[in-house]
Design an enzyme around this catalytic site. Structure first.
Site, PDB file in Angstrom:
ATOM      1  N   ASP A 124       6.174 -12.843   4.683  1.00 13.17           N
ATOM      2  CA  ASP A 124       6.432 -11.439   3.287  1.00 13.17           C
ATOM      3  C   ASP A 124       5.652 -11.793   2.274  1.00 13.17           C
ATOM      4  OD1 ASP A 124       6.851  -9.361   5.627  1.00 13.17           O
ATOM      5  OD2 ASP A 124       9.605  -9.087   4.021  1.00 13.17           O
ATOM      6  N   ARG A 174      -1.358  -9.418   8.195  1.00 10.70           N
ATOM      7  CA  ARG A 174      -0.757  -7.762   7.105  1.00 10.70           C
ATOM      8  C   ARG A 174      -1.328  -7.307   5.899  1.00 10.70           C
ATOM      9  NH1 ARG A 174       5.085  -8.022   5.911  1.00 10.70           N
ATOM     10  NH2 ARG A 174       5.784  -8.354   7.810  1.00 10.70           N
TER      11      ARG A 174
HETATM   12  P1  FDA Z   1       1.106   5.097  -0.484  1.00 12.69           P
HETATM   13  O1  FDA Z   1       1.999   4.351  -1.959  1.00 12.69           O
HETATM   14  O2  FDA Z   1      -0.831   5.464  -1.325  1.00 12.69           O
HETATM   15  O3  FDA Z   1       1.325   5.792   0.260  1.00 12.69           O
HETATM   16  C1  FDA Z   1       0.615   6.502   0.979  1.00 12.69           C
HETATM   17  C2  FDA Z   1       2.020   7.970   1.525  1.00 12.69           C
HETATM   18  O4  FDA Z   1       2.561   7.124   2.136  1.00 12.69           O
HETATM   19  C3  FDA Z   1       2.364   8.512   0.693  1.00 12.69           C
HETATM   20  O5  FDA Z   1       1.564   9.575  -0.123  1.00 12.69           O
HETATM   21  C4  FDA Z   1       3.247   9.090   1.250  1.00 12.69           C
HETATM   22  O6  FDA Z   1       3.302  10.087   1.808  1.00 12.69           O
HETATM   23  C5  FDA Z   1       4.132   8.065   2.504  1.00 12.69           C
HETATM   24  N1  FDA Z   1       5.499   6.776   1.224  1.00 12.69           N
HETATM   25  C6  FDA Z   1       5.087   5.600   0.901  1.00 12.69           C
HETATM   26  N2  FDA Z   1       6.152   5.312   0.716  1.00 12.69           N
HETATM   27  C7  FDA Z   1       6.911   5.654   0.847  1.00 12.69           C
HETATM   28  C8  FDA Z   1       7.969   5.935  -0.069  1.00 12.69           C
HETATM   29  N3  FDA Z   1       8.474   4.997   0.234  1.00 12.69           N
HETATM   30  N4  FDA Z   1       8.505   6.958   1.027  1.00 12.69           N
HETATM   31  C9  FDA Z   1       8.680   7.431   0.835  1.00 12.69           C
HETATM   32  N5  FDA Z   1       7.477   7.856   1.401  1.00 12.69           N
HETATM   33  C10 FDA Z   1       6.464   7.230   1.374  1.00 12.69           C
HETATM   34  N6  FDA Z   1       4.620  -5.319  -0.134  1.00 12.69           N
HETATM   35  C11 FDA Z   1       4.658  -6.686  -0.591  1.00 12.69           C
HETATM   36  O7  FDA Z   1       4.123  -6.427  -1.847  1.00 12.69           O
HETATM   37  N7  FDA Z   1       4.994  -7.367  -0.129  1.00 12.69           N
HETATM   38  C12 FDA Z   1       5.325  -6.848   1.501  1.00 12.69           C
HETATM   39  O8  FDA Z   1       5.095  -8.799   2.769  1.00 12.69           O
HETATM   40  C13 FDA Z   1       4.721  -6.126   1.920  1.00 12.69           C
HETATM   41  N8  FDA Z   1       5.579  -5.684   3.505  1.00 12.69           N
HETATM   42  C14 FDA Z   1       4.953  -4.479   3.971  1.00 12.69           C
HETATM   43  C15 FDA Z   1       5.299  -4.142   5.556  1.00 12.69           C
HETATM   44  C16 FDA Z   1       4.402  -3.109   5.966  1.00 12.69           C
HETATM   45  C17 FDA Z   1       4.880  -2.993   7.606  1.00 12.69           C
HETATM   46  C18 FDA Z   1       4.605  -1.925   5.370  1.00 12.69           C
HETATM   47  C19 FDA Z   1       4.220  -0.854   5.506  1.00 12.69           C
HETATM   48  C20 FDA Z   1       4.675  -1.972   4.059  1.00 12.69           C
HETATM   49  C21 FDA Z   1       4.693  -3.132   2.989  1.00 12.69           C
HETATM   50  N9  FDA Z   1       5.042  -3.404   1.477  1.00 12.69           N
HETATM   51  C22 FDA Z   1       4.508  -5.074   1.626  1.00 12.69           C
HETATM   52  C23 FDA Z   1       4.734  -2.320   0.488  1.00 12.69           C
HETATM   53  C24 FDA Z   1       3.431  -1.981   0.672  1.00 12.69           C
HETATM   54  O9  FDA Z   1       2.566  -3.133  -0.451  1.00 12.69           O
HETATM   55  C25 FDA Z   1       3.710  -0.702  -0.032  1.00 12.69           C
HETATM   56  O10 FDA Z   1       4.156  -0.571  -1.314  1.00 12.69           O
HETATM   57  C26 FDA Z   1       3.919   0.842   0.543  1.00 12.69           C
HETATM   58  O11 FDA Z   1       3.392   0.637   2.187  1.00 12.69           O
HETATM   59  C27 FDA Z   1       3.410   1.692  -0.095  1.00 12.69           C
HETATM   60  O12 FDA Z   1       2.284   1.723   0.399  1.00 12.69           O
HETATM   61  P2  FDA Z   1       1.435   2.385   1.334  1.00 12.69           P
HETATM   62  O13 FDA Z   1       0.445   1.569   2.301  1.00 12.69           O
HETATM   63  O14 FDA Z   1       1.928   3.267   2.618  1.00 12.69           O
HETATM   64  O15 FDA Z   1       0.425   3.575   0.233  1.00 12.69           O
END
Ligand code: FDA
Length: 296
Positions: A124, A174
């Protein structure tokens, strides 16, 4: 889990029933057994998973060693129960902030053991104090193990250069947006800039043959872009999403035939993880506040 030495908000969240209910939306229980149960049912539904033992910013050697031992136990369980899973590890949980060699030794142990049982380890990415340390840890350990992956964050200005540096090394990358609070000098702080950077970096990653892209987002527009790029890709890739976030979308991607890995956090140190999930979606915090008010 009420934490000794924790601030008042942390105590309120970790010791109240609404706080624990909120955590249960995103965390698959306090124990490895509860996480394995969740993983087994997700496997039956067609998902692969990644286990994340919660914990970070460890400040003593014993705790770092204990985390590595728990991850070894997790790998043994994956092998014994035949679970379709890998593990996700945080460098500061394995001691990166106190002794780089300690963390490196742990990553090598876990990478080797994962290799023996035919799986992989994803490193991560934490906050920007550790980005270079984590990237170089991946470089050194991947050269030995060959079955590692790393998370890169689209909000970091350095990520295009990191992609150029890491794509040739194999394993998996990732791509996520980034979950920590960062300043403008190292990271994009406007959502539109972070999303645009993600799209550009996704194009680079999906065009690469030497690494397996892991598209880690719940953002519908970026998932559509990944679908489009997948049509031109001859090599494997996977989607990755967090346990409890947009489960309907997760299911529909599996039904479309895509490989989807659900990231399953477990363990008692869930508070920092939960605060990042709340920051991403303030509606989650309202759920907690409403439950708290209606109980009092
Ligand atoms: P965005 O935040 O724009 O969300 C898109 C949509 O997804 C939202 O409109 C909502 O519908 C839904 N959504 C997103 N987050 C939500 C929540 N918490 N609750 C409910 N709905 C939600 N970060 C990091 O800094 N280091 C890492 O190693 C990782 N590892 C990691 C692994 C995996 C498998 C994932 C999916 C994510 C991470 N992250 C991470 C977290 C990542 O950086 C990010 O903060 C979250 O995934 C939210 O961003 P989105 O890409 O989903 O987009």
């Amino acid at each position: 889990m009420a934490v000794v030495g924790a601030g008042p908000i942390e105590k309120l969240v970790t010791s109240s029933r609404p706080g624990r209910a909120l955590a249960a939306k995103f965390v698959a229980g306090d124990t490895l057994d509860s996480a394995v149960e969740t993983a087994s049912s997700l496997n039956q539904e067609g998902f692969v998973v990644s286990f994340d033992l919660l914990g970070e910013a460890v400040t003593d050697v014993d705790s770092a060693n204990a985390a590595a031992d728990e991850y070894l136990e997790c790998l043994d369980k994956i092998a014994a129960d035949g679970i379709e899973a890998n593990i996700s590890i945080k460098p500061t949980q394995l001691g990166l902030a106190i002794d780089r060699d300690l963390a490196k030794e742990a990553v090598l142990r876990l990478g080797r053991r994962a290799g023996e049982i035919g799986t992989s380890v994803t490193i991560d990415m934490e906050d920007s104090r550790y980005t270079e340390g984590t990237v170089s840890l991946f470089e050194e350990c991947q050269a030995v193990c060959g079955n590692l992956g790393i998370a890169l964050q689209s909000y970091m200005r350095r990520t295009p250069a990191d992609l150029g540096r890491l794509i040739p090394l194999g394993g998996h990358i990732r791509l996520c947006k980034g979950a920590y609070v960062e300043t403008h000098d190292v990271a994009f702080t406007a959502k539109s800039d972070v999303d645009r950077a993600y799209a550009d970096e996704l194009r680079t990653l999906m065009a690469a043959a030497t690494t397996k892209p892991a598209v880690a987002t719940h953002d519908g527009a970026l998932i559509d872009l990944a679908r489009e790029l997948a049509g031109r890709r001859e090599h494997p890739f996977e989607f990755q999403m967090l346990y409890g976030v947009r489960p309907d979308l997760q299911k529909s991607l599996v039904e479309e035939g895509f490989e989807v890995r659900v990231y399953i956090p477990f363990g008692s140190h869930w508070y920092p993880y939960l605060t990042r999930r709340l920051a991403e979606r303030p509606a989650n915090a309202w759920f907690f506040a409403r439950a708290l008010v209606s109980r009092s």
